[in-house]
Write a protein that holds these residues in place. Structure first.
Motif, PDB file in Angstrom:
ATOM      1  N   SER A  36       0.831  -1.193   0.000  1.00 21.16           N
ATOM      2  CA  SER A  36       0.000   0.000   0.000  1.00 21.16           C
ATOM      3  C   SER A  36       0.870   1.248   0.000  1.00 21.16           C
ATOM      4  N   ARG A  41      -2.750  -6.514 -14.760  1.00 22.22           N
ATOM      5  CA  ARG A  41      -3.414  -6.178 -13.505  1.00 22.22           C
ATOM      6  C   ARG A  41      -4.918  -6.323 -13.675  1.00 22.22           C
ATOM      7  N   ALA A  48      -8.462  -5.132 -11.496  1.00 20.20           N
ATOM      8  CA  ALA A  48      -9.182  -4.514 -10.391  1.00 20.20           C
ATOM      9  C   ALA A  48     -10.535  -5.194 -10.246  1.00 20.20           C
ATOM     10  N   PRO A  52      -4.554   6.380  -7.593  1.00 19.54           N
ATOM     11  CA  PRO A  52      -5.550   5.453  -7.028  1.00 19.54           C
ATOM     12  C   PRO A  52      -6.075   4.457  -8.061  1.00 19.54           C
ATOM     13  N   GLU A  53      -6.153   4.871  -9.308  1.00 16.25           N
ATOM     14  CA  GLU A  53      -6.650   3.964 -10.352  1.00 16.25           C
ATOM     15  C   GLU A  53      -5.663   2.865 -10.711  1.00 16.25           C
ATOM     16  N   ASP A  54      -4.461   2.905 -10.151  1.00 19.12           N
ATOM     17  CA  ASP A  54      -3.494   1.814 -10.336  1.00 19.12           C
ATOM     18  C   ASP A  54      -3.759   0.674  -9.359  1.00 19.12           C
ATOM     19  N   THR A  55      -4.678   0.865  -8.438  1.00 18.31           N
ATOM     20  CA  THR A  55      -5.003  -0.174  -7.460  1.00 18.31           C
ATOM     21  C   THR A  55      -5.563  -1.405  -8.156  1.00 18.31           C
ATOM     22  N   GLN A  88      -1.000  -7.809  -4.502  1.00 20.55           N
ATOM     23  CA  GLN A  88      -1.903  -6.675  -4.422  1.00 20.55           C
ATOM     24  C   GLN A  88      -1.140  -5.361  -4.328  1.00 20.55           C
ATOM     25  N   VAL A  89      -1.591  -4.384  -5.122  1.00 22.50           N
ATOM     26  CA  VAL A  89      -1.087  -3.017  -5.046  1.00 22.50           C
ATOM     27  C   VAL A  89      -2.274  -2.107  -4.748  1.00 22.50           C
ATOM     28  N   THR A  90      -2.162  -1.335  -3.684  1.00 26.39           N
ATOM     29  CA  THR A  90      -3.236  -0.439  -3.283  1.00 26.39           C
ATOM     30  C   THR A  90      -2.694   0.974  -3.156  1.00 26.39           C
ATOM     31  N   VAL A  91      -3.319   1.911  -3.874  1.00 29.37           N
ATOM     32  CA  VAL A  91      -2.897   3.307  -3.851  1.00 29.37           C
ATOM     33  C   VAL A  91      -4.038   4.142  -3.277  1.00 29.37           C
ATOM     34  N   SER A  92      -3.761   4.830  -2.203  1.00 31.32           N
ATOM     35  CA  SER A  92      -4.780   5.653  -1.559  1.00 31.32           C
ATOM     36  C   SER A  92      -4.607   7.115  -1.939  1.00 31.32           C
TER      37      SER A  92
END
Length: 125
Positions: free
Chosen positions: A11, A38, A40, A85-88, A120-124
């Motif tokens: 994250s 990837r 989502a 965030p859209e890279d999540t 998992q990759v999470t971008v806030s």
């Protein structure tokens, strides 16, 4: 047969950097083209980047200029800068025995016969 195992991810806040990597083992002829995809939740699997051998790179439009794919012997890397965030998504390493041209022009997921379990990759924001 090719075995793939991803690591890294995690994250990060928007604008940050993450790196993911993938250890490749098995038949190298079936892994001439390597890629990162990837997916989502609720979306189709999307091609992020591919590389043929140690060069000849392809990038999806949404990551051009921000992501870099590289390959070194039995490892595949993806450096992700300026994350949004859209890279999540769940990021998958994939391998295929397709040729240079097909690899360089952004092959679809169906061209890849070997897949890792994903990281998992999470971008806030």
């Amino acid at each position: 047969q090719v075995q793939l195992e991803e690591s890294g991810g995690g994250s990060v806040q928007a604008g940050g950097t993450l790196n993911v990597s993938c250890v490749v083992s098995g038949d190298s002829y079936s892994a001439s083209c390597m890629g990162w995809f990837r997916q989502a939740p609720g979306k189709e699997r999307e091609g992020v980047a591919t590389i043929y051998g140690a060069s000849a790179e392809y990038y999806g439009d949404s990551v051009k200029g921000r992501f870099t794919i590289s390959r070194d012997n039995n490892k595949l890397y993806l450096q992700m800068n300026s994350l949004k965030p859209e890279d999540t998504a769940m990021y998958y390493c994939a391998a295929s025995g397709i040729g240079w041209y097909d690899c360089y022009t952004g092959p679809p997921a169906a061209k890849f016969g070997y897949w890792g379990q994903g990281t998992q990759v999470t971008v806030s924001s």
